[in-house]
Scaffold this active site. Structure first.
Site, mmCIF file in Angstrom:
data_model
loop_
_atom_site.group_PDB
_atom_site.id
_atom_site.type_symbol
_atom_site.label_atom_id
_atom_site.label_comp_id
_atom_site.label_asym_id
_atom_site.label_seq_id
_atom_site.Cartn_x
_atom_site.Cartn_y
_atom_site.Cartn_z
ATOM 1 N N CYS A 66 0.971 -1.191 0.443
ATOM 2 C CA CYS A 66 -0.460 0.337 -0.001
ATOM 3 C C CYS A 66 1.111 1.426 0.178
ATOM 4 C CB CYS A 66 -1.328 0.065 1.348
ATOM 5 S SG CYS A 66 -0.169 -0.102 2.309
ATOM 6 N N HIS A 99 14.068 -15.432 12.029
ATOM 7 C CA HIS A 99 13.442 -15.285 13.043
ATOM 8 C C HIS A 99 12.328 -15.164 13.918
ATOM 9 C CE1 HIS A 99 17.855 -13.274 14.302
ATOM 10 N NE2 HIS A 99 18.477 -14.529 13.536
HETATM 11 C C1 RB5 Z 1 -4.551 5.060 0.422
HETATM 12 O O1 RB5 Z 1 -4.054 6.291 -0.208
HETATM 13 C C2 RB5 Z 1 -2.702 4.946 1.605
HETATM 14 O O2 RB5 Z 1 -3.617 5.557 2.852
HETATM 15 C C3 RB5 Z 1 -3.610 3.578 1.501
HETATM 16 O O3 RB5 Z 1 -2.368 3.159 0.805
HETATM 17 C C4 RB5 Z 1 -1.725 2.869 2.976
HETATM 18 O O4 RB5 Z 1 -0.867 3.400 2.488
HETATM 19 C C5 RB5 Z 1 -2.237 3.045 4.561
HETATM 20 O O5 RB5 Z 1 -1.854 2.868 4.810
#
Ligand code: RB5
Length: 154
Positions: A66, A99
């Protein structure tokens, strides 16, 4: 190795690069998307899909991407038996397997560059749990915390 890969819009297009390289290296990839980074979506949905594949044994490990890697790691670690490691360096990537027997790697596509992300992914995929007694003992304690949480929720 069987590997599930999932990324929200913040993790795209790094997921495509990770998948391309892992497939080229001979790994069997389950690709949960996203394939369109222009559409806002929700990282927990990908964490759930990848995490459930790890839980069921459909894959040996997962990779979640993400924007920061944080949300994906938080969500994935809610799943019983999933040990997700947010890594921004190669040492953490291989030690989290050796680990801590981590089974999901989380990457922050907005935090690290593509080439470092690929080195981290390679290190995670190549490493194996050492199985040493002290690590097993610590993992048992982690499992006990998880079991206590589940009984509280019960
Ligand atoms: C998306 O904008 C973002 O919040 C998500 O990809 C991530 O970074 C959340 O932790």
């Amino acid at each position: 190795m069987r590997i599930a890969v999932g990324a929200d819009h913040g993790g795209h297009p790094l997921n495509e690069r990770v998948i391309e390289e892992l497939r080229a290296a001979g790994h069997e990839i389950t690709d949960f998307g996203t394939h369109d980074g222009s559409q806002p979506d929700d990282y927990p949905d990908y964490a759930l899909k990848v995490g459930q594949d790890v839980q069921s044994g459909a894959v040996e490990i997962g990779i979640l991407i993400c924007g920061s890697g944080v949300g994906a790691a938080v969500a994935a670690n809610k799943l019983k038996g999933v040990r997700a490691a947010l890594c921004g360096d190669t040492y953490s990537a291989h030690q989290s397997r050796e680990h801590d027997d981590c089974n999901v790697l989380c990457l922050g596509a907005r935090v690290i560059g593509v080439e470092l992300a690929m080195e981290i992914a390679r290190a995670f995929v190549a490493a194996r749990f050492t199985g040493e007694e002290r690590h097993r003992r610590r993992l048992m304690k982690v499992a006990e915390i998880e079991a206590a949480r589940d009984s509280e929720l019960g």
